[in-house]
Enzyme design. Structure first.
Site, PDB file in Angstrom:
ATOM      1  N   TRP A   1       0.932  -1.176   0.049  1.00  0.00           N
ATOM      2  CA  TRP A   1       0.025  -0.005   0.012  1.00  0.00           C
ATOM      3  C   TRP A   1       0.793   1.275  -0.072  1.00  0.00           C
ATOM      4  O   TRP A   1       1.612   1.403   0.842  1.00  0.00           O
ATOM      5  CB  TRP A   1      -0.663   0.178   1.261  1.00  0.00           C
ATOM      6  CG  TRP A   1      -1.684   1.577   1.423  1.00  0.00           C
ATOM      7  CD1 TRP A   1      -2.426   1.939   0.560  1.00  0.00           C
ATOM      8  CD2 TRP A   1      -1.230   2.304   2.248  1.00  0.00           C
ATOM      9  NE1 TRP A   1      -2.910   3.172   0.840  1.00  0.00           N
ATOM     10  CE2 TRP A   1      -1.882   3.454   1.998  1.00  0.00           C
ATOM     11  CE3 TRP A   1      -0.254   2.651   3.259  1.00  0.00           C
ATOM     12  CZ2 TRP A   1      -2.073   4.615   2.650  1.00  0.00           C
ATOM     13  CZ3 TRP A   1      -0.182   4.172   3.944  1.00  0.00           C
ATOM     14  CH2 TRP A   1      -0.958   4.898   3.689  1.00  0.00           C
TER      15      TRP A   1
ATOM     16  N   GLU B   1      -3.282  -3.114  -2.362  1.00  0.00           N
ATOM     17  CA  GLU B   1      -4.198  -2.427  -1.639  1.00  0.00           C
ATOM     18  C   GLU B   1      -4.466  -0.999  -2.138  1.00  0.00           C
ATOM     19  O   GLU B   1      -3.857  -0.201  -2.188  1.00  0.00           O
ATOM     20  CB  GLU B   1      -3.895  -2.248  -0.152  1.00  0.00           C
ATOM     21  CG  GLU B   1      -4.933  -1.545   0.703  1.00  0.00           C
ATOM     22  CD  GLU B   1      -4.528  -1.463   2.303  1.00  0.00           C
ATOM     23  OE1 GLU B   1      -3.590  -1.541   2.545  1.00  0.00           O
ATOM     24  OE2 GLU B   1      -5.626  -1.022   3.065  1.00  0.00           O
TER      25      GLU B   1
ATOM     26  N   LYS C   1      -6.978   2.600  -2.583  1.00  0.00           N
ATOM     27  CA  LYS C   1      -7.642   3.578  -1.598  1.00  0.00           C
ATOM     28  C   LYS C   1      -8.195   4.822  -2.199  1.00  0.00           C
ATOM     29  O   LYS C   1      -7.781   5.048  -3.608  1.00  0.00           O
ATOM     30  CB  LYS C   1      -6.573   4.097  -0.664  1.00  0.00           C
ATOM     31  CG  LYS C   1      -6.843   4.936   0.501  1.00  0.00           C
ATOM     32  CD  LYS C   1      -5.679   5.093   1.537  1.00  0.00           C
ATOM     33  CE  LYS C   1      -6.249   6.155   2.712  1.00  0.00           C
ATOM     34  NZ  LYS C   1      -5.088   6.227   3.863  1.00  0.00           N
TER      35      LYS C   1
ATOM     36  N   ASP D   1      -9.390  -2.985   1.594  1.00  0.00           N
ATOM     37  CA  ASP D   1      -9.764  -2.228   3.158  1.00  0.00           C
ATOM     38  C   ASP D   1     -11.149  -1.668   2.966  1.00  0.00           C
ATOM     39  O   ASP D   1     -11.547  -0.776   2.218  1.00  0.00           O
ATOM     40  CB  ASP D   1      -8.516  -1.492   3.279  1.00  0.00           C
ATOM     41  CG  ASP D   1      -8.536  -0.790   4.738  1.00  0.00           C
ATOM     42  OD1 ASP D   1      -9.830  -0.188   5.010  1.00  0.00           O
ATOM     43  OD2 ASP D   1      -7.588  -0.464   5.238  1.00  0.00           O
TER      44      ASP D   1
ATOM     45  N   HIS E   1     -11.608   1.804   2.536  1.00  0.00           N
ATOM     46  CA  HIS E   1     -11.071   2.643   1.330  1.00  0.00           C
ATOM     47  C   HIS E   1     -12.027   2.991   0.426  1.00  0.00           C
ATOM     48  O   HIS E   1     -11.568   2.672  -1.142  1.00  0.00           O
ATOM     49  CB  HIS E   1      -9.834   1.995   1.036  1.00  0.00           C
ATOM     50  CG  HIS E   1      -8.615   1.989   2.015  1.00  0.00           C
ATOM     51  ND1 HIS E   1      -7.374   1.565   1.664  1.00  0.00           N
ATOM     52  CD2 HIS E   1      -8.613   2.448   3.163  1.00  0.00           C
ATOM     53  CE1 HIS E   1      -6.776   1.768   2.776  1.00  0.00           C
ATOM     54  NE2 HIS E   1      -7.383   2.354   3.645  1.00  0.00           N
TER      55      HIS E   1
ATOM     56  N   HIS F   1      -8.576  -6.107   4.811  1.00  0.00           N
ATOM     57  CA  HIS F   1      -8.316  -5.182   5.969  1.00  0.00           C
ATOM     58  C   HIS F   1      -9.578  -5.040   6.383  1.00  0.00           C
ATOM     59  O   HIS F   1     -10.484  -4.082   5.804  1.00  0.00           O
ATOM     60  CB  HIS F   1      -7.479  -4.069   5.408  1.00  0.00           C
ATOM     61  CG  HIS F   1      -6.010  -4.298   5.380  1.00  0.00           C
ATOM     62  ND1 HIS F   1      -4.982  -3.328   5.107  1.00  0.00           N
ATOM     63  CD2 HIS F   1      -5.261  -5.127   5.577  1.00  0.00           C
ATOM     64  CE1 HIS F   1      -4.030  -3.784   5.289  1.00  0.00           C
ATOM     65  NE2 HIS F   1      -3.804  -5.003   5.378  1.00  0.00           N
TER      66      HIS F   1
ATOM     67  N   ASP G   1     -12.239   7.317   6.408  1.00  0.00           N
ATOM     68  CA  ASP G   1     -11.385   5.979   6.855  1.00  0.00           C
ATOM     69  C   ASP G   1     -10.771   6.501   7.851  1.00  0.00           C
ATOM     70  O   ASP G   1      -9.437   6.519   8.101  1.00  0.00           O
ATOM     71  CB  ASP G   1     -10.523   6.012   5.472  1.00  0.00           C
ATOM     72  CG  ASP G   1      -9.518   4.913   5.753  1.00  0.00           C
ATOM     73  OD1 ASP G   1      -9.995   3.879   6.319  1.00  0.00           O
ATOM     74  OD2 ASP G   1      -8.404   5.022   5.083  1.00  0.00           O
TER      75      ASP G   1
ATOM     76  N   ASP H   1     -10.665   4.511  10.639  1.00  0.00           N
ATOM     77  CA  ASP H   1     -10.045   3.329  11.393  1.00  0.00           C
ATOM     78  C   ASP H   1     -10.273   3.081  12.622  1.00  0.00           C
ATOM     79  O   ASP H   1      -9.521   2.972  13.663  1.00  0.00           O
ATOM     80  CB  ASP H   1      -8.307   3.258  11.287  1.00  0.00           C
ATOM     81  CG  ASP H   1      -7.735   3.198   9.726  1.00  0.00           C
ATOM     82  OD1 ASP H   1      -8.227   1.868   9.295  1.00  0.00           O
ATOM     83  OD2 ASP H   1      -7.486   3.647   9.005  1.00  0.00           O
TER      84      ASP H   1
ATOM     85  N   ASP I   1      -7.262  -4.043  10.590  1.00  0.00           N
ATOM     86  CA  ASP I   1      -6.269  -3.027  10.179  1.00  0.00           C
ATOM     87  C   ASP I   1      -7.227  -1.574  10.837  1.00  0.00           C
ATOM     88  O   ASP I   1      -8.035  -1.051  10.146  1.00  0.00           O
ATOM     89  CB  ASP I   1      -5.897  -2.704   8.907  1.00  0.00           C
ATOM     90  CG  ASP I   1      -5.434  -1.507   8.417  1.00  0.00           C
ATOM     91  OD1 ASP I   1      -4.917  -0.860   9.763  1.00  0.00           O
ATOM     92  OD2 ASP I   1      -5.189  -0.972   7.373  1.00  0.00           O
TER      93      ASP I   1
HETATM   94  C1  RNT Z   1      -3.769   2.765   4.974  1.00  0.00           C
HETATM   95  C2  RNT Z   1      -4.089   1.352   4.780  1.00  0.00           C
HETATM   96  C3  RNT Z   1      -2.735   0.655   5.395  1.00  0.00           C
HETATM   97  C4  RNT Z   1      -2.216   0.958   6.457  1.00  0.00           C
HETATM   98  C5  RNT Z   1      -1.309   0.079   7.158  1.00  0.00           C
HETATM   99  C6  RNT Z   1      -0.684   0.783   8.322  1.00  0.00           C
HETATM  100  O1  RNT Z   1      -4.908   3.664   4.798  1.00  0.00           O
HETATM  101  O2  RNT Z   1      -5.035   0.868   5.364  1.00  0.00           O
HETATM  102  O3  RNT Z   1      -3.240  -0.573   5.338  1.00  0.00           O
HETATM  103  O4  RNT Z   1      -3.378   1.303   7.618  1.00  0.00           O
HETATM  104  O5  RNT Z   1      -0.600  -0.453   6.035  1.00  0.00           O
HETATM  105 ZN    ZN Z   2      -5.584  -1.113   5.188  1.00  0.00          ZN
END
Ligand code: RNT
Ligand code: ZN
Length: 411
Positions: free
Chosen positions: A179, A220, A222, A253, A256, A280, A288, A290, A320
């Site tokens: 990523w 990955e 985004k 993810d 994303h 993820h 996003d 998290d 994640d």
């Molecule tokens: C970032 C991605 C990625 C990170 C990690 C730390 O938006 O989700 O996967 O969260 O690599």
């Molecule tokens: Zn991620």
């Protein structure tokens, strides 16, 4: 209600709770190491870049490899099922001499290899394309500066090589997830140039020979990052196309995508065209963000899709997220237990019967049956699973004790 009664209620629906529990425990979930220290790692000055951010300053952040390892042990103790360790390259542990990201070797991860082997865990890996001075103008693998681009290509190659060692040492395949944060805050004049360079960089990294039974590479995508709102080089279209063309695993993810887009709806399409997929699991609140994964609708729907589509053996499942505003161990445990709960919930669904209702266009029954499933005695099966896995039901008491004895002393 006791487990015996719950088992009978599920059996009446044609669902075998014993088989579901056994299946659940065999599915590995990859534990993201970065929840314990707010995505900082050990190879940099501590400034997190790349358009991602942790908020909060709850006491107890892990500051050393030993502290992080102790916290991870606490998490493992409080979560049922097979676990892998998901490392980022910035968690390298240097003895004497330090190495920059373009010179990393497996030896720099000896601490984690030993940790994983002692606990019978596999390792997954992530090159770290952020929190480093060679990120120039927010670009890494897509940089127009050849010195910058070459530095990060070398980092990628080093990581693939290290991943092969992880697989050899642990006896389990290693997923290496790429990523990159690359993007622009404001509207770019050239969108295709950075993407062409990103493609070339990935081609160069993948030209390194590696054992495809041991190392799986994922990409990955985004939508945007903080400070990088207008353009992201590694968009969904770019990453999916690259993955399809090059036999790379697409990684989704669920933070994303645009807020009304659902990863649960994407899994079936990807499973038709890709032998493997990677996830993820996170929880985006308005963006996003998290947040810690919960046992919520979308987490359950993602789990159902994995089960229904026969994707459990084809998906690399990882967590994640990063929340620094609450006890970090509780954040970890709550999120991973939520993933496990969602998978168990999905395994307890009479999916053949529900499919039959759909195919015979009996949408009335389908809706009603689904609603009933939501109030089945799922909690009794979950608690039985915890008992069998020797994991305490009440994890909060354990976390509070660890907080008092360990975390608050980290000042
Ligand atoms: C970032 C991605 C990625 C990170 C990690 C730390 O938006 O989700 O996967 O969260 O690599
Ligand atoms: Zn991620």
């Amino acid at each position: 209600m006791s487990y015996t009664e719950a088992k009978a209620r599920y059996a009446a629906l044609g669902v075998d709770t014993e088989a579901a529990m056994e299946r659940l425990l065999s599915v590995p979930v990859s534990l993201h190491c970065w929840q314990g220290d707010d995505v900082i790692g050990f190879d940099n000055g501590g400034g997190l870049t790349g358009g991602i951010q942790t908020t909060g300053n709850y006491p107890g952040r892990a500051r050393t490899p030993a502290e992080l390892a102790a916290d991870i042990d606490e998490v493992i103790r409080l979560v049922p099922g097979r676990m892998k360790l998901n490392l980022h390259a910035c968690y390298a542990v240097f003895g004497g001499e330090r190495a920059d990201r373009d010179a990393l070797k497996a030896e720099h991860f000896a601490f984690w290899i030993e940790f994983a082997k002692e606990r019978g865990m596999g390792i997954d890996f992530n090159p770290t394309f952020f929190s480093h001075p060679m990120v120039k103008d927010n670009l890494t693998l897509s940089s127009p500066d050849e010195t910058v681009r070459a530095f990060w290509v070398e980092h990628g190659k080093r990581c693939v090589e290290i991943a092969e060692r992880f697989a050899e040492e642990t006896g389990e395949p290693c997923l290496v997830n790429f990523w990159i944060p690359d993007g622009y805050k404001d509207v770019p004049a050239d969108r295709i140039g950075p993407r062409e360079r990103f493609r070339r960089s990935l081609d160069e990294i993948l030209s390194v020979p590696y054992d495809k039974n041991k190392v799986f590479i994922s990409l990955e995508s985004k939508v945007f990052g903080i400070g990088l709102e207008s353009y992201t080089v590694g968009s969904a279209e770019f990453c999916l196309s690259y993955a399809a063309e090059n036999g790379v695993v697409p990684l989704l993810d669920n933070g994303h995508y645009h807020p009304t887009e659902l990863v649960s709806d994407k899994i079936s399409s990807l499973l038709i065209f890709h032998p493997r997929i990677a996830l993820h699991l996170t929880r985006g609140v308005r963006w996003d963000s998290d947040h810690v994964v919960l046992f919520d609708d979308e987490t359950r729907e993602i789990a159902r899709e994995l089960v229904r589509c026969g994707g459990l053996d084809r998906a690399f499942i990882a967590t994640d997220y990063f929340d620094a505003s609450i006890n970090r161990v509780a954040a970890w445990v709550t999120g991973v237990r939520s993933v496990r709960k969602a998978l168990l919930f999905a395994l307890l669904e009479p999916s053949a019967e529900l499919k039959r209702l759909q195919d015979s266009a009996d949408f009335t029954s389908l809706m009603a049956k689904r609603e009933e499933l939501n109030t089945m005695p799922f909690g009794d099966v979950w608690e039985e699973l915890l008992r069998r896995a020797n994991v305490p039901c009440d994890y909060l008491t354990e976390v509070r004790r660890y907080e008092k004895e360990v975390l608050v002393r980290r000042i």
